[in-house]
Design an enzyme around this catalytic site. Structure first.
Site, short mmCIF file in Angstrom:
data_model
loop_
_atom_site.label_atom_id
_atom_site.label_comp_id
_atom_site.label_asym_id
_atom_site.label_seq_id
_atom_site.Cartn_x
_atom_site.Cartn_y
_atom_site.Cartn_z
N SER A 1 35.91 38.69 34.58
CA SER A 1 36.49 37.91 33.46
C SER A 1 36.72 36.66 33.36
CB SER A 1 38.18 38.43 33.25
OG SER A 1 38.45 38.28 32.00
N SER B 1 41.54 38.15 27.09
CA SER B 1 40.19 38.50 27.53
C SER B 1 39.46 39.55 26.85
CB SER B 1 39.96 38.34 28.99
OG SER B 1 40.04 37.04 29.61
N LYS C 1 36.16 39.23 24.92
CA LYS C 1 34.93 38.96 25.59
C LYS C 1 34.22 40.15 25.28
CE LYS C 1 36.18 36.15 29.33
NZ LYS C 1 37.57 36.05 29.50
#
Length: 434
Positions: free
Chosen positions: A126, A62, A65
């Site tokens: 997240s 993640s 991101k």
């Protein structure tokens, strides 16, 4: 008894003397990390303070991101969307949100969500589905958004990366929703160096991102969502044990392939650091290893002004000037040169000029840039910077103006030059006779 006291005193003196004779650099402790790959950089200059296999390309999970966050912030800055822009959730992000295998806040279809709400869920909790929804809003599809991600990475000077979706999930987890232009076998890839470069630009270009990433908990759609970054001060319950002074970002990550990853940033006493750890064994370990890096950075380094504004380099204090009322003009640094210096390494830096011309032509303005001065480091720290431009440079400028000489004086100078050359030629010719 007296003999024992003498021996104890002698040992104490030897210990003290030994510590005084110890080289200064040996007092500065190094750092070791269990992370497969790691890096620590100064968030102001981009200088690398520590690295371990930082060029190794690994799945970032993640941490991907961060690029989605950057492109959302850029779209807001350019006026394409605003924090109050609303959008609905299409079938693709809804299917991800409804899958219990993925972290999610639980999105509802046929409902308007603001960009702000979706961004907070992505950056704080997240959430994967909200990242996809934002990608579709900005680019029309995740496939088009992926193109933007890779183009922006190149523009930011990132190296060793591959973006194939907006979330950090493996494409094999997306079923029939694999972004156009990628395959089911693809996964996002980044090196620690690339992740730090991305974080550097996110922090410096859009500091508002830290206001959100540094939020311990917030409300989303009537429920409380929690930050996965346990190092933020003020986290609830036992998570507060992981808190670290000054931490306000940036992005955690986990997949089975990536392990536990974390890009962190913290600011103390005006100094901000960015760290990346990749492929750690657990959630706890990624924060423990980050703590080691932050401790090393804040305890062993401090920002120092090494050369003040107006510094004149020895043997390069002026430049010659032609066609001017003066034959030369003094030059100096137009700004101070500062950097993060490790304890005991103050003497490892020198200054170097890179001048544009060896001679100036009048008129010359006061404060006119004639080149640049840069710091040169000759020590044992990692040699590198995560940004293409070297920020450890400042302009070299003139200290005063030089007016152009009037036409009469220039004419006399020209005539003198002509006869001077003629005389020199005549002398050389006469010498040839003898």
């Amino acid at each position: 008894m007296i003999q024992k006291c003498k021996m104890a005193l002698l040992l104490a003196v030897l210990v003290i003397a030994g510590s005084l004779l110890m080289p200064v650099n040996s007092l500065a402790q190094e750092v070791e990390t269990k992370a497969k790959s790691a890096i620590l950089v100064d968030a102001e200059t981009g200088d690398i303070l520590f690295q371990k296999e930082a060029e190794l390309t690994l799945p970032p999970a993640s941490m991907t991101k961060m690029m989605t966050e950057y492109l959302v912030m850029e779209a807001i800055e350019e006026g394409d969307i605003s924090w109050d822009t609303t959008t609905q959730i299409s079938d693709y992000p809804y299917s991800i949100s409804a899958n219990p295998s993925f972290s999610g806040v639980g999105l509802t279809q046929n409902k308007e969500y603001t960009v702000r709400a979706l961004y907070e869920a992505m950056a704080i909790n997240s959430d994967n589905a909200t990242a996809i929804a934002l990608a579709e809003l900005i680019a029309g599809s995740e496939g088009e958004f992926v193109k933007m991600m890779n183009e922006k990475a190149a523009e930011l000077g990132m190296e060793d990366y591959q973006f194939v979706n907006s979330t950090g999930l493996s494409n094999s987890d997306l079923g029939d929703n694999v972004p156009e232009g990628t395959s089911a076998d693809d996964t996002n890839l980044m090196s620690a160096h690339a992740a730090a470069t991305l974080a550097y630009h996110l922090v410096n270009d859009y500091p508002e991102a830290l206001e959100i990433s540094g939020t311990p908990t917030t409300q989303f759609d009537g429920q409380e969502i929690q930050n996965w970054n346990w190092m933020i001060p003020g986290m609830p319950g036992y998570l507060s044990d992981f808190g670290y002074e000054g931490v306000d970002g940036l992005k955690t990550g986990y997949t089975e392939m990536a392990g536990n990853t974390f890009t962190g940033t913290a600011k103390q006493d005006g100094q901000r650091l960015i760290s990346v750890v990749m492929k750690t064994a657990s959630r706890e370990e990624r924060f423990e290893e980050t703590r080691k890096l932050f401790d090393y950075g804040f305890e062993q380094f401090e920002t120092q002004e090494l050369y003040a504004t107006g510094y004149q380099m020895e043997n390069s204090t002026s430049l010659p000037v032609t066609k001017g009322k003066e034959n030369s003009v003094a030059i100096e640094t137009g700004e101070a040169l500062s950097t993060m210096v490790k304890e005991g390494e103050e003497d490892s830096y020198s200054i170097e000029y890179e001048l544009e011309e060896e001679e100036l032509t009048a008129p010359v303005e006061s404060g006119q840039q004639v080149g640049q001065a840069k710091l040169v480091y000759d020590g044992e720290l990692p040699d590198g910077n995560i940004v293409k431009e070297n920020p450890n440079t400042v302009p070299v400028v003139t200290t005063s103006a030089v007016e152009k000489s009037n036409w009469f004086m220039l004419t006399l100078g020209g005539i003198g030059g002509f006869f001077g050359d003629l005389f020199t030629g005549a002398v050389d010719m006469v010498k040839g006779w003898f």
